[in-house]
Each structure stands twice: as C-alpha cells, then as structure tokens.
Scaffold this active site. Structure first.
Site, PDB file in Angstrom:
ATOM      1  N   ARG A 284       0.805  -1.227   0.000  1.00 17.90           N
ATOM      2  CA  ARG A 284       0.000   0.000   0.000  1.00 17.90           C
ATOM      3  C   ARG A 284       0.844   1.287   0.000  1.00 17.90           C
ATOM      4  NH1 ARG A 284      -3.463  -3.399  -0.656  1.00 17.90           N
ATOM      5  NH2 ARG A 284      -5.606  -3.229   0.071  1.00 17.90           N
TER       6      ARG A 284
ATOM      7  N   SER B  11     -10.707   0.106   3.136  1.00 16.85           N
ATOM      8  CA  SER B  11      -9.966  -0.086   4.394  1.00 16.85           C
ATOM      9  C   SER B  11      -9.444   1.255   4.886  1.00 16.85           C
ATOM     10  CB  SER B  11      -8.768  -1.001   4.167  1.00 16.85           C
ATOM     11  OG  SER B  11      -9.178  -2.245   3.694  1.00 16.85           O
TER      12      SER B  11
ATOM     13  N   GLU C 145      -4.602   3.982   6.264  1.00 13.81           N
ATOM     14  CA  GLU C 145      -4.356   3.717   4.860  1.00 13.81           C
ATOM     15  C   GLU C 145      -4.908   4.870   4.027  1.00 13.81           C
ATOM     16  OE1 GLU C 145      -4.894   2.170   1.083  1.00 13.81           O
ATOM     17  OE2 GLU C 145      -6.426   1.125   2.243  1.00 13.81           O
TER      18      GLU C 145
HETATM   19  N1  EPU Z   1     -11.080 -10.068   9.980  1.00 11.51           N
HETATM   20  C1  EPU Z   1     -11.804 -10.076  11.156  1.00 11.51           C
HETATM   21  N2  EPU Z   1     -12.712  -9.085  11.369  1.00 11.51           N
HETATM   22  C2  EPU Z   1     -12.930  -8.096  10.471  1.00 11.51           C
HETATM   23  C3  EPU Z   1     -12.180  -8.074   9.259  1.00 11.51           C
HETATM   24  C4  EPU Z   1     -11.259  -9.079   9.055  1.00 11.51           C
HETATM   25  O1  EPU Z   1     -11.643 -10.951  12.006  1.00 11.51           O
HETATM   26  O2  EPU Z   1     -13.775  -7.233  10.736  1.00 11.51           O
HETATM   27  C5  EPU Z   1     -10.112 -11.150   9.722  1.00 11.51           C
HETATM   28  C6  EPU Z   1     -10.632 -12.116   8.651  1.00 11.51           C
HETATM   29  O3  EPU Z   1     -11.433 -13.108   9.197  1.00 11.51           O
HETATM   30  C7  EPU Z   1      -9.357 -12.667   8.080  1.00 11.51           C
HETATM   31  C8  EPU Z   1      -8.393 -11.503   8.193  1.00 11.51           C
HETATM   32  O4  EPU Z   1      -8.932 -10.643   9.164  1.00 11.51           O
HETATM   33  O5  EPU Z   1      -8.873 -13.741   8.845  1.00 11.51           O
HETATM   34  C9  EPU Z   1      -8.184 -10.799   6.867  1.00 11.51           C
HETATM   35  O6  EPU Z   1      -9.442 -10.307   6.423  1.00 11.51           O
HETATM   36  P1  EPU Z   1      -9.805 -10.080   4.861  1.00 11.51           P
HETATM   37  O7  EPU Z   1      -9.353 -11.243   4.101  1.00 11.51           O
HETATM   38  O8  EPU Z   1     -11.206  -9.666   4.791  1.00 11.51           O
HETATM   39  O9  EPU Z   1      -8.890  -8.921   4.368  1.00 11.51           O
HETATM   40  P2  EPU Z   1      -8.240  -7.662   5.104  1.00 11.51           P
HETATM   41  O10 EPU Z   1      -6.836  -8.012   5.452  1.00 11.51           O
HETATM   42  O11 EPU Z   1      -9.119  -7.206   6.192  1.00 11.51           O
HETATM   43  C10 EPU Z   1      -7.198  -6.682   2.916  1.00 11.51           C
HETATM   44  C11 EPU Z   1      -7.201  -5.379   2.160  1.00 11.51           C
HETATM   45  C12 EPU Z   1      -8.492  -5.200   1.382  1.00 11.51           C
HETATM   46  C13 EPU Z   1      -8.626  -6.368   0.420  1.00 11.51           C
HETATM   47  C14 EPU Z   1      -8.632  -7.666   1.235  1.00 11.51           C
HETATM   48  C15 EPU Z   1      -8.655  -8.901   0.376  1.00 11.51           C
HETATM   49  C16 EPU Z   1      -5.764  -3.873   3.423  1.00 11.51           C
HETATM   50  C17 EPU Z   1      -5.684  -2.649   4.270  1.00 11.51           C
HETATM   51  N3  EPU Z   1      -6.985  -4.263   3.067  1.00 11.51           N
HETATM   52  O12 EPU Z   1      -8.225  -6.591   3.927  1.00 11.51           O
HETATM   53  O13 EPU Z   1      -8.378  -4.014   0.617  1.00 11.51           O
HETATM   54  O14 EPU Z   1      -9.828  -6.268  -0.335  1.00 11.51           O
HETATM   55  O15 EPU Z   1      -7.412  -7.748   2.025  1.00 11.51           O
HETATM   56  O16 EPU Z   1      -7.423  -9.130  -0.205  1.00 11.51           O
HETATM   57  O17 EPU Z   1      -4.737  -4.438   3.071  1.00 11.51           O
HETATM   58  C18 EPU Z   1      -8.757  -1.653   0.698  1.00 11.51           C
HETATM   59  O18 EPU Z   1      -7.534  -1.516   0.688  1.00 11.51           O
HETATM   60  O19 EPU Z   1      -9.527  -0.668   0.717  1.00 11.51           O
HETATM   61  C19 EPU Z   1      -9.318  -2.999   0.730  1.00 11.51           C
HETATM   62  C20 EPU Z   1     -10.610  -3.225   0.849  1.00 11.51           C
END
Ligand code: EPU
Length: 338
Positions: A166, A238, A334
């Site tokens: 990012r 995010s 972010e």
């Molecule tokens: N999780 C929770 N609670 C929540 C959210 C997530 O427990 O409220 C846990 C999930 O269960 C999972 C882990 O956190 O074990 C990761 O969650 P998820 O796969 O949904 O992705 P993320 O890491 O929360 C990142 C990106 C997203 C992208 C997704 C999918 C960042 C800051 N965000 O989110 O990007 O769509 O991975 O690859 O890196 C964005 O940048 O705006 C964005 C939406």
C-alpha cells in the site's frame, strides 16, 4: 479541456461524501494543458497543491486551502505486444474497474483479482492497490506524468516507483509533487491464475470453470458481501493498513488470543489483520449518528449520511487508541487524510 474553478465543492469528488471546499480546482483532459495552465498562472507556486483522482481513498478533514489538480486524461492504448504479453497504456482519468472489465473481456490476465476496487487508474499505483493475492505493482511497467518541481514530463520505471504494501514513491517522496498522467500495464495472454486466497478459490469453483470472467465475478461477489458499496454508503475502503510486527509482538498477543489470524511477512516478520484487532477491541458494527464501523469488515469506517470529515477522523483516533490499549500495537491509516 481545462476547468479552473474557485471555491469549489469537493463533495462529488470523495467517496466518504464529506463536505469540503477547495480554494482552487483545476481539471484538464489533454497532456499539454498542464503546462499551459502552469505557465499562465504563475502564482500556483505559492499554493498548497494536491492531486485528486476519483477521491476513493481520501478523507477531507476540513476545507482545502490550496489548489486541487484533477487529471482527467482518458484512453486505453496498446503500446507493445509479444507472444506472451500486451502492454497497455491507460489514461490516469479512466475508471479502474472499467479497465479491469476491459482486460477480462479481451482475455488479458493480471488484474482480475483487483476487480471492483473503486477509483481512477492514475491512483492505482499511488497506494499500490491490492486484493486477493494480487498487487498492481506486479503489472505496472511505467508511470508517466508531470513533475511539478522540475516542471517537465517524466517517466518512472517499475523499480523507480518503489512499490511496497500500500505504498509507492508517489505516496511518499513525490507526494503532491508529481501528477500521474498515464500508466503502462503488462498483461498476460496466457495468465496464471492466482487463487491463493482460500475464499476466492472456493467461490470461483462455485461458478464453474476457472477463467478470468469467473474470477472477476467471484471477486465482485466477495467484495459486495463484505464491503460497503461506495455508491450507496460513504466510505473509502480499508481505513487502516494491516500491521507488520516482529514475531515476539505477535506471540505476545497470541498467548491470550490463540485464534488470532496472522500471516507470514517479509524479513521474518508477521502480518496481523487490523480488521480482527479492531473487531476484538469491540468496534465492529459500532454506530453513533451517521458515523459507524462497517458491520462486516471492521477495517472500514462508514458515513451513513452527514458525518463530517473531522468526526470520521476523531473516530479513527479513538479506534487507534483502543487497539493500542488492548494489544499494544499501533494502527496506521491507509486513507489519505487531508
Ligand atoms: N477479519 C476479522 N474481522 C474483520 C475483518 C477481518 O476478524 O472485521 C479477519 C478475517 O477473518 C481474516 C483476516 O482478518 O482472517 C483478513 O481479512 P480479509 O481477508 O477480509 O482482508 P483484510 O486483510 O481485512 C485486505 C485489504 C483489502 C482487500 C482484502 C482482500 C488492506 C488494508 N486491506 O483486507 O483491501 O480487499 O485484504 O485481499 O490491506 C482496501 O484496501 O480498501 C481494501 C478493501
């Protein structure tokens, strides 16, 4: 076409939908217009300057006392081709997801996992957009634009963009100094699909054959299930980044929370899911007036109506503080707060 407006409302230019005005707003559609404008408006050097695409990763905390530059260069052009790849140059003002759709329709791979991300093509390299195992850094070969400091057109190679999670040189060293005008992408004619993200693999198989169309559709389905639609509710995706910490810090949290999701990161570090930390700190689904934390993804702050930029910012501070208090780790924003 040049548009130069004083005291301009940025409300239609930010997906958080907060009210803020810019002292000056400048939009242009042809490359040479940036030079024409700067030469005929000598006082621009005295102003604060910022670039704005579709405003999907920005929070205006107050009015912007300066010049907002909105490059609206259009066009998608094939610039090079060999047996394996096609290099496409895309104007900064094109919509990102329309370009993804175009690639999927023409059977070009490399960005299908990045389907349905709001924003402009020119903004994609700035924060190195990423999702479901793909990052735009993997396909960007050149970023072309205008260097305000030296007042000339410049090209950056992939390496010079200094991409990381990012982040890029456009968000750090060159912030507010370089206007991205177009981006060259190397796309694959015979793509290797990336289904490392478990849920994606599962969803694609539900659709049937593993191909670009089905991957795109699966990503769209996952995103619409989990993330708010920026056309319906104010948000900027995010709000925080995931955290990269050392092993000791991760283990410390794990002693109490065995179920904490964590992932291997570079240099022997550990990546922690910020969404999980925020959820555990009790914020998921929080709502106060028009302000809230998304009920399905705690990384996302939402504006249900008339929340102001400063209210959203203050909520993000509270979340940061409470996560620090509970886990001893510091969240990093972010979203670009202005
Ligand atoms: N999780 C929770 N609670 C929540 C959210 C997530 O427990 O409220 C846990 C999930 O269960 C999972 C882990 O956190 O074990 C990761 O969650 P998820 O796969 O949904 O992705 P993320 O890491 O929360 C990142 C990106 C997203 C992208 C997704 C999918 C960042 C800051 N965000 O989110 O990007 O769509 O991975 O690859 O890196 C964005 O940048 O705006 C964005 C939406």
């Amino acid at each position: 076409m040049i548009r130069f407006i004083e005291n301009y409302s940025l409300l239609p230019h930010n997906t958080f939908r907060v009210k803020a005005n810019a002292k000056y707003f400048f939009e242009f559609t042809e490359l040479e217009e940036i030079e024409i404008f700067l030469q005929s408006n000598k006082t621009w050097k005295d102003e604060n300057i910022m670039m704005l695409g579709e405003g999907s990763n920005i929070l205006f905390i107050k009015d912007y006392n300066g010049l907002v530059i909105h490059p609206n260069i259009r066009g998608v052009q094939l610039v090079k081709e060999d047996r394996q790849n096609m290099w496409m140059e895309v104007g900064a003002g094109e919509n990102w997801d329309e370009f993804v759709q175009y690639c999927v329709d023409t059977e070009l791979g490399g960005i299908e996992n990045l389907s349905f991300i709001p924003g402009a093509v020119g903004a994609a390299p700035v924060q190195n957009i990423g999702a479901y195992g793909q990052e735009v850094a993997n396909v960007v070969t050149k970023v072309k634009g205008y260097d305000l400091y030296n007042q000339r057109f410049v090209e950056y190679s992939n390496e010079e963009c200094q991409f990381s999670y990012r982040n890029s040189t456009f968000k750090s060293k060159l912030k507010n100094q370089f206007i991205i005008l177009s981006v060259v992408f190397r796309l694959e004619k015979f793509p290797e699909f990336n289904l490392n993200y478990k849920k994606l693999e599962q969803k694609v198989t539900e659709h049937g054959e593993i191909n670009l169309q089905n991957i795109r559709q699966a990503v769209i389905n996952i995103r619409t299930e989990k993330l708010p639609d920026v056309n319906a509710i104010g948000s900027a995706g995010s709000f925080f980044k995931n955290l990269v910490v050392d092993v000791a810090t991760a283990e410390n949290i794990e002693t109490e929370y065995k179920e904490m999701p964590n992932f291997k990161a570079d240099e022997g570090k550990v990546k922690l899911a910020a969404g999980w930390l925020i959820e555990k700190a009790g914020w998921k689904g929080f709502r106060e007036g028009d302000l809230g934390v998304h009920e399905k993804q705690a990384l996302v702050i939402v504006n249900f109506g008339n929340a102001t930029g400063i209210e959203i910012y203050n909520l993000s501070e509270k979340i940061k503080k409470s996560v620090f208090k509970k886990f001893g780790v510091e969240l990093e924003r972010e979203v670009n707060c202005v």
